[in-house]
Scaffold this motif. Structure first.
Motif, PDB file in Angstrom:
ATOM      1  N   ILE A   1       3.913  10.108   2.389  1.00  0.00           N
ATOM      2  CA  ILE A   1       3.475  10.022   3.787  1.00  0.00           C
ATOM      3  C   ILE A   1       3.062   8.595   4.104  1.00  0.00           C
ATOM      4  O   ILE A   1       2.843   7.781   3.203  1.00  0.00           O
ATOM      5  CB  ILE A   1       2.299  10.973   4.088  1.00  0.00           C
ATOM      6  CG1 ILE A   1       1.046  10.529   3.321  1.00  0.00           C
ATOM      7  CG2 ILE A   1       2.647  12.407   3.800  1.00  0.00           C
ATOM      8  CD1 ILE A   1      -0.220  11.111   3.862  1.00  0.00           C
ATOM      9  N   HIS A   2       2.959   8.312   5.382  1.00  0.00           N
ATOM     10  CA  HIS A   2       2.321   7.083   5.817  1.00  0.00           C
ATOM     11  C   HIS A   2       1.587   7.364   7.117  1.00  0.00           C
ATOM     12  O   HIS A   2       1.932   8.289   7.848  1.00  0.00           O
ATOM     13  CB  HIS A   2       3.317   5.924   5.959  1.00  0.00           C
ATOM     14  CG  HIS A   2       4.270   6.031   7.094  1.00  0.00           C
ATOM     15  ND1 HIS A   2       5.441   6.746   7.034  1.00  0.00           N
ATOM     16  CD2 HIS A   2       4.224   5.500   8.338  1.00  0.00           C
ATOM     17  CE1 HIS A   2       6.083   6.655   8.186  1.00  0.00           C
ATOM     18  NE2 HIS A   2       5.361   5.902   9.002  1.00  0.00           N
ATOM     19  N   LEU A   3       0.563   6.596   7.371  1.00  0.00           N
ATOM     20  CA  LEU A   3      -0.189   6.672   8.620  1.00  0.00           C
ATOM     21  C   LEU A   3       0.200   5.460   9.439  1.00  0.00           C
ATOM     22  O   LEU A   3       0.208   4.340   8.926  1.00  0.00           O
ATOM     23  CB  LEU A   3      -1.696   6.665   8.351  1.00  0.00           C
ATOM     24  CG  LEU A   3      -2.222   7.733   7.388  1.00  0.00           C
ATOM     25  CD1 LEU A   3      -3.726   7.582   7.212  1.00  0.00           C
ATOM     26  CD2 LEU A   3      -1.868   9.121   7.871  1.00  0.00           C
ATOM     27  N   ALA A   4       0.546   5.669  10.696  1.00  0.00           N
ATOM     28  CA  ALA A   4       1.016   4.574  11.547  1.00  0.00           C
ATOM     29  C   ALA A   4       0.019   4.311  12.671  1.00  0.00           C
ATOM     30  O   ALA A   4      -0.435   5.237  13.340  1.00  0.00           O
ATOM     31  CB  ALA A   4       2.389   4.904  12.123  1.00  0.00           C
TER      32      ALA A   4
ATOM     33  N   HIS B   1       8.032   5.117   0.376  1.00  0.00           N
ATOM     34  CA  HIS B   1       8.604   5.563   1.638  1.00  0.00           C
ATOM     35  C   HIS B   1       9.795   6.496   1.439  1.00  0.00           C
ATOM     36  O   HIS B   1      10.045   7.389   2.242  1.00  0.00           O
ATOM     37  CB  HIS B   1       9.003   4.340   2.477  1.00  0.00           C
ATOM     38  CG  HIS B   1       9.131   4.614   3.926  1.00  0.00           C
ATOM     39  ND1 HIS B   1      10.267   5.142   4.471  1.00  0.00           N
ATOM     40  CD2 HIS B   1       8.257   4.446   4.938  1.00  0.00           C
ATOM     41  CE1 HIS B   1      10.108   5.269   5.773  1.00  0.00           C
ATOM     42  NE2 HIS B   1       8.891   4.861   6.087  1.00  0.00           N
ATOM     43  N   ASN B   2      10.534   6.318   0.340  1.00  0.00           N
ATOM     44  CA  ASN B   2      11.725   7.137   0.098  1.00  0.00           C
ATOM     45  C   ASN B   2      11.446   8.342  -0.796  1.00  0.00           C
ATOM     46  O   ASN B   2      12.366   9.074  -1.146  1.00  0.00           O
ATOM     47  CB  ASN B   2      12.838   6.278  -0.523  1.00  0.00           C
ATOM     48  CG  ASN B   2      12.441   5.670  -1.852  1.00  0.00           C
ATOM     49  OD1 ASN B   2      11.262   5.509  -2.143  1.00  0.00           O
ATOM     50  ND2 ASN B   2      13.420   5.314  -2.657  1.00  0.00           N
TER      51      ASN B   2
ATOM     52  N   PHE C   1       4.404  -3.999   9.770  1.00  0.00           N
ATOM     53  CA  PHE C   1       4.116  -4.340   8.382  1.00  0.00           C
ATOM     54  C   PHE C   1       3.372  -3.172   7.760  1.00  0.00           C
ATOM     55  O   PHE C   1       2.837  -2.306   8.451  1.00  0.00           O
ATOM     56  CB  PHE C   1       3.347  -5.667   8.254  1.00  0.00           C
ATOM     57  CG  PHE C   1       1.934  -5.651   8.770  1.00  0.00           C
ATOM     58  CD1 PHE C   1       0.869  -5.370   7.923  1.00  0.00           C
ATOM     59  CD2 PHE C   1       1.668  -5.952  10.096  1.00  0.00           C
ATOM     60  CE1 PHE C   1      -0.430  -5.377   8.394  1.00  0.00           C
ATOM     61  CE2 PHE C   1       0.374  -5.975  10.577  1.00  0.00           C
ATOM     62  CZ  PHE C   1      -0.680  -5.682   9.721  1.00  0.00           C
ATOM     63  N   PHE C   2       3.400  -3.138   6.429  1.00  0.00           N
ATOM     64  CA  PHE C   2       2.791  -2.044   5.684  1.00  0.00           C
ATOM     65  C   PHE C   2       1.808  -2.591   4.656  1.00  0.00           C
ATOM     66  O   PHE C   2       1.943  -3.703   4.158  1.00  0.00           O
ATOM     67  CB  PHE C   2       3.854  -1.243   4.921  1.00  0.00           C
ATOM     68  CG  PHE C   2       4.648  -0.276   5.760  1.00  0.00           C
ATOM     69  CD1 PHE C   2       4.444   1.088   5.646  1.00  0.00           C
ATOM     70  CD2 PHE C   2       5.616  -0.734   6.640  1.00  0.00           C
ATOM     71  CE1 PHE C   2       5.195   1.984   6.393  1.00  0.00           C
ATOM     72  CE2 PHE C   2       6.363   0.148   7.400  1.00  0.00           C
ATOM     73  CZ  PHE C   2       6.154   1.514   7.278  1.00  0.00           C
ATOM     74  N   PHE C   3       0.831  -1.783   4.327  1.00  0.00           N
ATOM     75  CA  PHE C   3      -0.058  -2.004   3.188  1.00  0.00           C
ATOM     76  C   PHE C   3      -0.547  -0.629   2.745  1.00  0.00           C
ATOM     77  O   PHE C   3      -0.232   0.375   3.382  1.00  0.00           O
ATOM     78  CB  PHE C   3      -1.222  -2.950   3.532  1.00  0.00           C
ATOM     79  CG  PHE C   3      -2.118  -2.471   4.643  1.00  0.00           C
ATOM     80  CD1 PHE C   3      -3.281  -1.753   4.364  1.00  0.00           C
ATOM     81  CD2 PHE C   3      -1.815  -2.753   5.970  1.00  0.00           C
ATOM     82  CE1 PHE C   3      -4.109  -1.316   5.383  1.00  0.00           C
ATOM     83  CE2 PHE C   3      -2.637  -2.331   6.998  1.00  0.00           C
ATOM     84  CZ  PHE C   3      -3.788  -1.603   6.701  1.00  0.00           C
TER      85      PHE C   3
ATOM     86  N   ILE D   1       0.110   2.495   4.917  1.00  0.00           N
ATOM     87  CA  ILE D   1      -0.358   2.296   6.285  1.00  0.00           C
ATOM     88  C   ILE D   1       0.669   1.410   6.991  1.00  0.00           C
ATOM     89  O   ILE D   1       0.996   0.331   6.500  1.00  0.00           O
ATOM     90  CB  ILE D   1      -1.736   1.609   6.320  1.00  0.00           C
ATOM     91  CG1 ILE D   1      -2.755   2.353   5.460  1.00  0.00           C
ATOM     92  CG2 ILE D   1      -2.218   1.440   7.751  1.00  0.00           C
ATOM     93  CD1 ILE D   1      -3.034   3.762   5.878  1.00  0.00           C
ATOM     94  N   GLU D   2       1.181   1.880   8.100  1.00  0.00           N
ATOM     95  CA  GLU D   2       2.101   1.100   8.937  1.00  0.00           C
ATOM     96  C   GLU D   2       1.353   0.580  10.148  1.00  0.00           C
ATOM     97  O   GLU D   2       0.662   1.345  10.825  1.00  0.00           O
ATOM     98  CB  GLU D   2       3.269   1.972   9.405  1.00  0.00           C
ATOM     99  CG  GLU D   2       4.206   1.266  10.368  1.00  0.00           C
ATOM    100  CD  GLU D   2       5.310   2.180  10.893  1.00  0.00           C
ATOM    101  OE1 GLU D   2       6.084   1.690  11.747  1.00  0.00           O
ATOM    102  OE2 GLU D   2       5.399   3.337  10.495  1.00  0.00           O
ATOM    103  N   ILE D   3       1.500  -0.689  10.409  1.00  0.00           N
ATOM    104  CA  ILE D   3       0.978  -1.292  11.635  1.00  0.00           C
ATOM    105  C   ILE D   3       2.202  -1.719  12.440  1.00  0.00           C
ATOM    106  O   ILE D   3       3.049  -2.451  11.931  1.00  0.00           O
ATOM    107  CB  ILE D   3       0.096  -2.517  11.336  1.00  0.00           C
ATOM    108  CG1 ILE D   3      -1.018  -2.172  10.331  1.00  0.00           C
ATOM    109  CG2 ILE D   3      -0.469  -3.098  12.629  1.00  0.00           C
ATOM    110  CD1 ILE D   3      -2.000  -1.117  10.786  1.00  0.00           C
ATOM    111  N   GLY D   4       2.295  -1.246  13.679  1.00  0.00           N
ATOM    112  CA  GLY D   4       3.473  -1.538  14.480  1.00  0.00           C
ATOM    113  C   GLY D   4       3.154  -2.022  15.875  1.00  0.00           C
ATOM    114  O   GLY D   4       2.051  -1.801  16.398  1.00  0.00           O
TER     115      GLY D   4
END
Length: 148
Positions: free
Chosen positions: A92-95, A86-87, A132-134, A142-145
């Protein structure tokens, strides 16, 4: 008329280990529509544009919801497999937003995916936003929010 040089984002490109395996992975989680079938791309013309010597890859255009993605799989011109955090710059991440994060968390765990926490995190500084992330099979976060 607008004075913007770039009026809108068309898609995000993701270089993946395997287009087929990536589609199979995401289809276990969400609906994925292919709107441009996979094509093979080679040649020094495109190589000059993307700065890859002797490119040999395939590409398809996919849609999740109203977001477009180009999935790119290099065959004879594979580069390094980078896993960014993340830093990390260019990480990248997909949310994905859900209505019941506890239920989604349990279903993700049942799929055998390793989450970064033992339960969804509650961000008090964001008004109780839960997440949470995985990682997917390519290492993309992958971010789930859920907004409360």
């Amino acid at each position: 008329m607008t004075n913007q040089l770039l009026p809108g984002l068309n898609h995000v490109g993701l270089t993946v280990l395997s287009i087929e395996d990536t589609l199979e992975f995401y289809r276990k989680l969400t609906s994925v529509e292919i709107f441009e079938e996979t094509v093979r791309i080679t040649g020094d013309g495109v190589g000059a544009v993307i700065r890859v010597k002797n490119p040999d890859y395939k590409s398809c255009m996919a849609r999740i919801g109203n977001r477009n993605f180009e999935l790119i799989e290099h065959l004879g011109s594979k580069g390094r497999h980078l896993v960014a955090n993340h830093n990390d710059v260019c990480g990248i991440h997909l949310a994905f937003m859900v209505d019941d994060i506890a239920d989604t968390f349990q279903k993700v765990k049942q799929l055998g995916l390793e989450t970064t926490t033992d339960a969804p995190y509650v961000a008090t500084e964001l008004g109780g936003y839960q997440a949470f992330f995985f990682r997917d099979l390519n290492g993309v976060q992958i971010e789930i929010g859920q907004v409360n």
